[in-house]
Design an enzyme around this catalytic site. Structure first.
Site, short mmCIF file in Angstrom:
data_model
loop_
_atom_site.label_atom_id
_atom_site.label_comp_id
_atom_site.label_asym_id
_atom_site.label_seq_id
_atom_site.Cartn_x
_atom_site.Cartn_y
_atom_site.Cartn_z
N LYS A 115 0.85 -1.20 0.00
CA LYS A 115 0.00 0.00 0.00
C LYS A 115 0.88 1.25 0.00
CE LYS A 115 -3.27 2.55 2.98
NZ LYS A 115 -4.13 2.52 4.19
N ASP A 171 -2.77 10.11 3.87
CA ASP A 171 -4.16 9.71 4.09
C ASP A 171 -4.86 10.69 5.02
OD1 ASP A 171 -6.57 8.42 4.40
OD2 ASP A 171 -5.75 6.76 5.61
N LYS A 189 -10.18 12.61 8.72
CA LYS A 189 -9.66 12.20 10.02
C LYS A 189 -9.58 13.40 10.95
CE LYS A 189 -6.59 8.46 8.43
NZ LYS A 189 -7.18 7.35 9.18
N ASP A 222 1.57 6.25 5.64
CA ASP A 222 0.58 5.32 5.08
C ASP A 222 1.06 4.68 3.78
OD1 ASP A 222 -1.77 4.04 5.67
OD2 ASP A 222 -3.06 5.48 4.64
N ASP A 241 -12.34 6.88 4.26
CA ASP A 241 -11.10 6.63 5.00
C ASP A 241 -10.69 5.15 4.95
OD1 ASP A 241 -8.89 7.22 6.48
OD2 ASP A 241 -9.95 7.46 8.40
N GLU A 252 -9.65 3.51 2.52
CA GLU A 252 -9.18 3.65 1.13
C GLU A 252 -8.10 2.64 0.77
OE1 GLU A 252 -7.86 5.20 3.60
OE2 GLU A 252 -5.75 4.84 3.15
N ARG A 309 -7.88 -0.56 1.27
CA ARG A 309 -8.43 -1.77 0.64
C ARG A 309 -8.90 -1.49 -0.79
NH1 ARG A 309 -12.70 -2.39 5.42
NH2 ARG A 309 -10.96 -1.34 6.47
N1 BES Z 1 -4.25 4.27 7.06
C1 BES Z 1 -5.37 3.99 7.88
C2 BES Z 1 -5.08 2.95 8.95
C3 BES Z 1 -4.23 3.41 10.10
C4 BES Z 1 -4.81 3.98 11.21
C5 BES Z 1 -2.89 3.19 10.08
C6 BES Z 1 -4.04 4.35 12.27
C7 BES Z 1 -2.11 3.57 11.14
C8 BES Z 1 -2.69 4.13 12.24
C9 BES Z 1 -6.52 3.45 7.03
O1 BES Z 1 -6.61 3.98 5.76
C10 BES Z 1 -7.78 3.81 7.75
O2 BES Z 1 -8.06 4.97 7.84
N2 BES Z 1 -8.47 2.80 8.25
C11 BES Z 1 -9.67 3.00 8.97
C12 BES Z 1 -10.69 2.02 8.46
C13 BES Z 1 -12.08 2.28 8.94
C14 BES Z 1 -12.62 3.56 8.34
C15 BES Z 1 -12.94 1.10 8.55
C16 BES Z 1 -9.39 2.76 10.45
O3 BES Z 1 -8.62 1.86 10.78
O4 BES Z 1 -9.90 3.53 11.26
MN MN Z 2 -7.73 5.77 5.74
ZN ZN Z 3 -4.86 4.64 4.95
#
Ligand code: BES
Ligand code: MN
Ligand code: ZN
Length: 494
Positions: free
Chosen positions: A260, A265, A272, A283, A342, A344, A346
């Site tokens: 990825k 992000d 966020k 990210d 968010d 994104e 996947r």
């Molecule tokens: N890049 C983030 C995941 C992340 C969060 C990495 C905190 C490192 C620290 C990912 O894109 C994301 O935002 N995931 C969300 C998914 C949710 C919206 C289903 C998450 O984990 O909150």
């Molecule tokens: Mn995200």
């Molecule tokens: Zn992300």
């Protein structure tokens, strides 16, 4: 700079700093490095006897030689008791020594007292030293420009060949990790998909890898509507970076590494919170790990066909950005309702995993900072591992134990699909509060066809700003490079 191997006793070192890994020894036991002790006028033995140094892992002790030894400083570092010995003890010991040794023009590490496989010991020493010496100083105006210290390993004649081989491996691996850390540590304004692609190309040129970068138009023609839905809100165009090492072979099926590469992000329209949002520069650490591992694989000339695939995009809000509820179509024709912009990672991985199938690989491993939920489940010490290939997952687990880039298996199961069943589309891109790491992986499974596939959620391990150990406290850790390189080395041996 090439690493020298010297077959001499430690006290003969010509370096400014002499690092001496020492096992923990019972009182009265014969100490290793008797010759060095004599040259130091008994200082080494005295340190053990008077309790100033015991040989505990990560313990260090600086000795200042008075005649007899040319080095200005001798740094003892503990590798622990014989029965708890592992490669990690050497990396930590030498890493701790690097932190106290200070700047110098040349360093020798005397490996005579290190037990176990000499090649692995040498590799661990080089990796420990280089990783602990890593600093991201690109944006410091007062950065010191000096060259890195010349490194030599000292050992016995019997272990010289193995030590030389191990040093070479350590050098390649450390270089790959440094590349991954540099890519990860650059802030968003210096690390866009275009810059990531350019950096990957430059690395490929330097190491003899093939590189190709697909544009948004080319991705559009392939039907990558899922990936392209993420970059819509940004002025920075998405890129799909492809690196290739070796040639296709029947006996050793192709391995694809997918990372990825989300260069920043913000969450997109599902934005966020502001606190800590700067961390989302990291990210793209999955992509960085793939670039770094490809570099190590190329430098080691591993006899394997390995393809690195890095889907790269920014995730920004903007007037063209994907909106919650928008429906997009991935390369395999599946439709996705984007309920949260968010989630994104996947979305970009879905199309990259579809794309990987054209190489007909025997195994695909993806690495992604995919979910905050993996931090809740496993914290910062292990990556979450899910997949369809039990044998390869076992091998990955072993590589993780050896390199201390550990993985822990979580389940995959079709029962989780219920949490993502779409109303208007085939799927939606979030799975609710329960098992966030598993539902993200289960989502990806809709795009892996019948591949042998392993997913690593590295959101907890990809960076660390707190603890000061050779592999932590450095911002981007480069997690994954050592793991993948060891895994592929073992696979090439089969
Ligand atoms: N890049 C983030 C995941 C992340 C969060 C990495 C905190 C490192 C620290 C990912 O894109 C994301 O935002 N995931 C969300 C998914 C949710 C919206 C289903 C998450 O984990 O909150
Ligand atoms: Mn995200
Ligand atoms: Zn992300």
């Amino acid at each position: 700079m090439a690493i020298k191997v010297e077959t001499q006793a430690a006290q003969r070192s010509n370096a400014d700093v002499l690092v001496v890994p020492m096992p923990k020894t019972k009182k009265g036991a014969k100490l290793a490095h008797g010759g060095l002790d004599r040259a130091l006028g008994g200082q080494l033995k005295a340190a053990f006897v008077n309790g100033a140094f015991s040989g505990r892992v990560q313990e260090t002790r600086m000795l200042v030689p008075t005649g007899g030894v040319k080095a200005k400083r001798v740094v003892l570092c503990g590798i622990g008791e014989k029965d708890e010995f592992s490669e990690e003890c050497v990396r930590r010991a030498v890493g701790a020594a690097a932190r106290v040794a200070g700047r110098s023009a040349s360093v020798s590490i005397a490996l005579h007292a290190v037990p176990g496989d000499a090649a692995r010991a040498a590799e661990a020493a080089v990796v420990g030293w280089r990783l602990a010496s890593y600093k991201f100083t690109k944006f410091k105006s007062d950065r010191k420009k000096g060259r890195p210290a010349g490194l030599s390993l000292m050992t016995s004649t019997a272990k010289a060949a193995a030590t030389r081989a191990g040093a070479k491996i350590g050098d390649a691996v450390a270089q790959g990790v440094a590349t991954a850390r540099d890519l990860g540590n650059n802030p968003g304004n210096y690390m866009t998909p275009t810059i990531l692609a350019r950096s990957a190309r430059a690395m490929a040129k330097a190491t003899g890898l093939k590189a190709r970068v697909l544009t948004e138009a080319q991705m559009g023609a392939l039907g990558m509507g899922s990936l392209l839905s993420v970059s819509r809100g940004s002025v920075e165009p998405a890129k799909l970076i492809i690196l290739e090492h070796g040639r296709k072979s029947k006996s050793r099926p192709t391995v694809c590494l997918v990372g990825k590469g989300l260069t920043f992000d913000t969450g997109g329209i599902s934005i966020k919170p502001a606190g800590d949002m700067d961390k989302m520069r990291y990210d793209m650490c999955g992509g960085a790990a793939v670039v770094g591992a490809m570099e190590a694989v190329a430098r080691l000339k591993l006899p394997l066909h390995v393809i690195g695939i890095v889907p790269s995009s920014e995730n920004m809000p903007g007037s063209k950005a994907t909106k919650p509820g928008d429906i997009v179509t991935a390369m395999n024709g599946k439709t996705i309702e984007v309920l949260n912009t968010d989630a994104e990672g996947r979305l970009i991985l879905a199309d990259a995993l579809c794309y990987a199938q054209r190489y007909n690989p025997g195994l695909v491993i993806d690495l992604a900072t995919l979910t905050g939920a993996v931090l809740v489940a496993l914290g910062k010490h292990m990556a979450g591992m899910m997949g369809t290939d039990d044998a390869s997952m076992g091998a990955l687990q072993a590589a993780g134990r050896a390199t201390h880039e550990r993985v822990w298996q979580l389940p995959l199961d079709d029962d989780y699909d219920a949490q993502m069943k779409g109303r208007s589309a085939d799927l939606h891109n979030i799975g609710g509060r329960h098992a966030g790491t598993v539902t993200a992986a289960q989502f990806l499974r809709h795009f892996t066809g019948d591949l042998n596939w392993i997913h690593l959620d590295i959101a907890g391990t990809a960076w660390d700003d707190a603890t000061r150990v050779y592999n932590k406290g450095v911002g981007a850790t480069g997690y994954g490079v050592r793991l993948l390189t060891r895994f592929l080395q073992e696979r090439a041996r089969r």
